[in-house]
Every structure is written in structure tokens, then in C-alpha cells.
Design a protein around this motif. Structure first.
Motif, mmCIF file in Angstrom:
data_model
loop_
_atom_site.group_PDB
_atom_site.id
_atom_site.type_symbol
_atom_site.label_atom_id
_atom_site.label_comp_id
_atom_site.label_asym_id
_atom_site.label_seq_id
_atom_site.Cartn_x
_atom_site.Cartn_y
_atom_site.Cartn_z
ATOM 1 N N ALA B 8 0.840 -1.205 0.000
ATOM 2 C CA ALA B 8 0.000 0.000 0.000
ATOM 3 C C ALA B 8 0.874 1.253 0.000
ATOM 4 O O ALA B 8 0.610 2.215 -0.735
ATOM 5 C CB ALA B 8 -0.916 0.000 1.219
ATOM 6 N N ALA B 9 1.962 1.217 0.810
ATOM 7 C CA ALA B 9 2.860 2.378 0.869
ATOM 8 C C ALA B 9 3.523 2.596 -0.490
ATOM 9 O O ALA B 9 3.642 3.736 -0.954
ATOM 10 C CB ALA B 9 3.916 2.164 1.949
ATOM 11 N N ALA B 11 2.362 1.747 -3.419
ATOM 12 C CA ALA B 11 1.362 2.239 -4.378
ATOM 13 C C ALA B 11 1.112 3.732 -4.161
ATOM 14 O O ALA B 11 1.031 4.505 -5.118
ATOM 15 C CB ALA B 11 0.066 1.459 -4.218
ATOM 16 N N LEU B 12 1.024 4.144 -2.886
ATOM 17 C CA LEU B 12 0.788 5.567 -2.596
ATOM 18 C C LEU B 12 1.979 6.420 -3.048
ATOM 19 O O LEU B 12 1.804 7.534 -3.551
ATOM 20 C CB LEU B 12 0.544 5.767 -1.097
ATOM 21 N N ILE B 15 1.745 6.850 -6.721
ATOM 22 C CA ILE B 15 0.691 7.828 -7.053
ATOM 23 C C ILE B 15 1.220 9.251 -6.861
ATOM 24 O O ILE B 15 1.028 10.132 -7.690
ATOM 25 C CB ILE B 15 -0.575 7.593 -6.190
ATOM 26 N N THR B 18 3.726 10.228 -9.551
ATOM 27 C CA THR B 18 3.033 10.505 -10.812
ATOM 28 C C THR B 18 2.342 11.860 -10.750
ATOM 29 O O THR B 18 2.356 12.630 -11.714
ATOM 30 C CB THR B 18 1.990 9.402 -11.105
ATOM 31 N N ARG B 21 4.958 14.517 -11.237
ATOM 32 C CA ARG B 21 5.363 14.599 -12.648
ATOM 33 C C ARG B 21 4.315 15.335 -13.465
ATOM 34 O O ARG B 21 4.618 16.185 -14.290
ATOM 35 C CB ARG B 21 5.537 13.185 -13.215
ATOM 36 N N SER B 22 3.061 15.013 -13.198
ATOM 37 C CA SER B 22 1.957 15.635 -13.920
ATOM 38 C C SER B 22 1.933 17.142 -13.668
ATOM 39 O O SER B 22 1.790 17.949 -14.588
ATOM 40 C CB SER B 22 0.648 14.985 -13.468
ATOM 41 N N LEU B 25 4.707 18.957 -15.522
ATOM 42 C CA LEU B 25 4.422 19.121 -16.950
ATOM 43 C C LEU B 25 3.396 20.227 -17.186
ATOM 44 O O LEU B 25 3.499 20.982 -18.145
ATOM 45 C CB LEU B 25 3.937 17.797 -17.554
ATOM 46 N N VAL B 26 2.429 20.326 -16.272
ATOM 47 C CA VAL B 26 1.431 21.404 -16.387
ATOM 48 C C VAL B 26 2.117 22.765 -16.245
ATOM 49 O O VAL B 26 1.865 23.692 -17.020
ATOM 50 C CB VAL B 26 0.321 21.245 -15.320
ATOM 51 N N ARG B 29 4.066 23.665 -19.269
ATOM 52 C CA ARG B 29 3.157 24.122 -20.331
ATOM 53 C C ARG B 29 2.746 25.577 -20.121
ATOM 54 O O ARG B 29 2.650 26.348 -21.061
ATOM 55 C CB ARG B 29 1.894 23.255 -20.335
ATOM 56 N N ALA B 178 7.965 19.426 -23.277
ATOM 57 C CA ALA B 178 8.193 18.516 -22.124
ATOM 58 C C ALA B 178 7.043 17.522 -21.973
ATOM 59 O O ALA B 178 5.915 17.841 -22.297
ATOM 60 C CB ALA B 178 8.341 19.339 -20.853
#
Lengths: 74, 178
Positions: B8-9, B11-12, B15, B18, B21-22, B25-26, B29, B178
């Protein structure tokens, strides 16, 4: 969001991401739209409301595991 | 199937990585058109330094105000906190420029321009060190262009217009990709 952009965010291969997206689309968690920009094919993906709710539920489930709560998987 | 706390740790963590990173990228932009805008401003500003040095101060004041307002308009889609930080960043930059100016006492237009360019380069480099890595390379490139131009280029203003302004435009396109 465009497929290529999503691919760079989640750092997955084309095939891997495509496979996951097909599964997520089948259960209604994402909506996939394909069109052309000029002659270039474009795939756009959007999370649905159901997808967002499912994601938040999953995160809450993961946190509950860490907190030692008695939880059940979706 | 239930997950172990370790799974669980992990996976968190994934998340969160990610999400970061998202977000990066925003921001790249959003930053891209702002860099291109400032690239154009540098080209016009430095070219006017070379051609009409008497009016350099007026031209730069007008360009800076226009650039700041346009940058704010481009970035206003962001959250209010981000906009406030943008205004605060400008305040810090202007404080530093007008505060350091009398202390360092630059004698010529080129010295003042180089000082401003170095401050911009420092701001980009620091942004890159703490958060958005591509800004570090932009900052370092701007340091190199400014210092090389100041010490070695025979026509500093034209050098900065082409290499500095052009570099910012290229940097903006690089962020966009990017």
C-alpha cells in the motif's frame, strides 16, 4: 489529455498504457476520444466522474491499510 | 485480494510521484508561452538599446510593465495562491534589482542590462534546483550567454537580443515539448 502526454506522465510503454486504458474504458472510468489533427491521428483520454470516485476510493483504501484499519478491497 | 502495508505504501508513493510529474508538466506548459513572450521582449529591448540608447530606460520600463501584465494574464488560469506568489516574485526581483543597483553602481547601460539578466538567470536556476529541473538548464544557459556576451562579445546588446532573447524563445519551445 493526449495519449502521448499521459504516456510521459505515467512512464509506460504504448502497449502497456493502451491495454490499461481499454480496461478502464470498459468499466467506465475513462473516456477515450480518437480524431485526426490534419493527417495525424490523435487519442485523447479523460477521467470520468465514476473514474475519479473510484480513484479516490482506492487511495482511501491504501491509506486505511497503512493506518492499520480493517479494510476490504474493492 | 488484500494488500500488505508495504504494498500500500509503495502504491501511494507511486501515485504521489506521478502526481508530481503531472504537475511539473502542467507548469512547464504554462511557463512556455511566458518564456517566449520574454524572449520577444528581450529581442525588442536589447535591439532598442543598440539602436536608440537614449531611450533605453523608457523602452525597458514600458516593456517590463507590459511583460509583467501579459505574463500574469497568461498564468491567471492558475490558483489564486500561485498568482500571489507570482506578484511576490516580481516584487522580490524588483527589490533586488533596484536595491543592488545603487550598491553595485553599474556605470553603463550594458552593465545594468547584464545585472538584470544575471538576476533572471539566478531566479531560473534556483527554480530549477528546488523544483522544475528544466529551469536550471535555462538559468545556466542564460548565465553563460550573459557573461560571455558581456566580457567577449563586441556588440553586447545585439548579442543579448539574439542569443538571450532567442535563447528564451527556444527555452519556451523546449518547455512546451516537455
Amino acid at each position: 489529455m493526449e495519449f502521448t502526454r499521459l504516456k510521459s506522465i505515467v512512464q509506460a510503454t504504448d502497449g502497456n498504457l493502451g491495454g490499461h486504458l481499454v480496461t478502464l474504458e470498459k468499466v467506465g472510468y475513462v473516456a477515450i476520444e480518437k480524431d485526426f489533427v490534419g493527417k495525424k491521428p490523435r487519442t485523447r483520454i479523460a477521467m470520468t466522474r465514476a473514474g475519479r470516485r473510484a480513484f479516490l476510493r482506492h487511495v482511501a483504501y491504501l491509506r486505511a491499510i497503512l493506518d492499520g484499519a480493517d479494510v476490504e478491497a474493492d | 485480494m488484500s494488500l500488505s502495508p508495504e504494498q500500500a505504501a509503495a502504491a501511494l508513493r507511486e501515485i504521489e510521484e506521478t502526481r508530481q510529474r503531472s504537475l511539473e508538466l502542467v507548469v512547464y506548459r504554462q511557463g512556455a508561452p511566458v518564456l517566449v513572450l520574454w524572449g520577444v521582449i528581450w529581442i525588442v529591448g536589447f535591439a532598442s538599446n543598440a539602436m536608440w540608447p537614449t531611450y533605453a530606460a523608457i523602452v525597458w520600463t514600458v516593456l517590463t510593465v507590459l511583460g509583467a501584465v501579459a505574463s500574469w494574464l497568461i498564468g491567471r488560469g492558475g490558483n489564486p495562491g500561485q498568482n500571489l506568489r507570482y506578484v511576490a516574485s516580481w516584487a522580490v526581483f524588483l527589490l533586488l534589482f533596484y536595491g543592488a543597483g545603487p550598491i553595485l553602481a553599474p556605470q553603463t547601460t550594458s552593465q545594468r542590462a547584464a545585472l538584470a539578466a544575471l538576476l533572471v538567470a539566478a531566479a531560473y536556476a534556483l527554480t530549477g534546483i528546488w523544483w522544475l529541473q528544466r529551469y536550471l538548464w535555462l538559468g545556466l544557459a542564460l548565465f553563460a550567454v550573459t557573461l560571455f556576451g558581456f566580457f567577449f562579445a563586441p556588440w553586447f546588446d545585439l548579442w543579448m537580443a539574439v542569443m538571450g532573447g532567442g535563447g528564451l524563445i527556444l527555452g519556451g519551445l523546449w518547455l512546451r515539448a516537455a
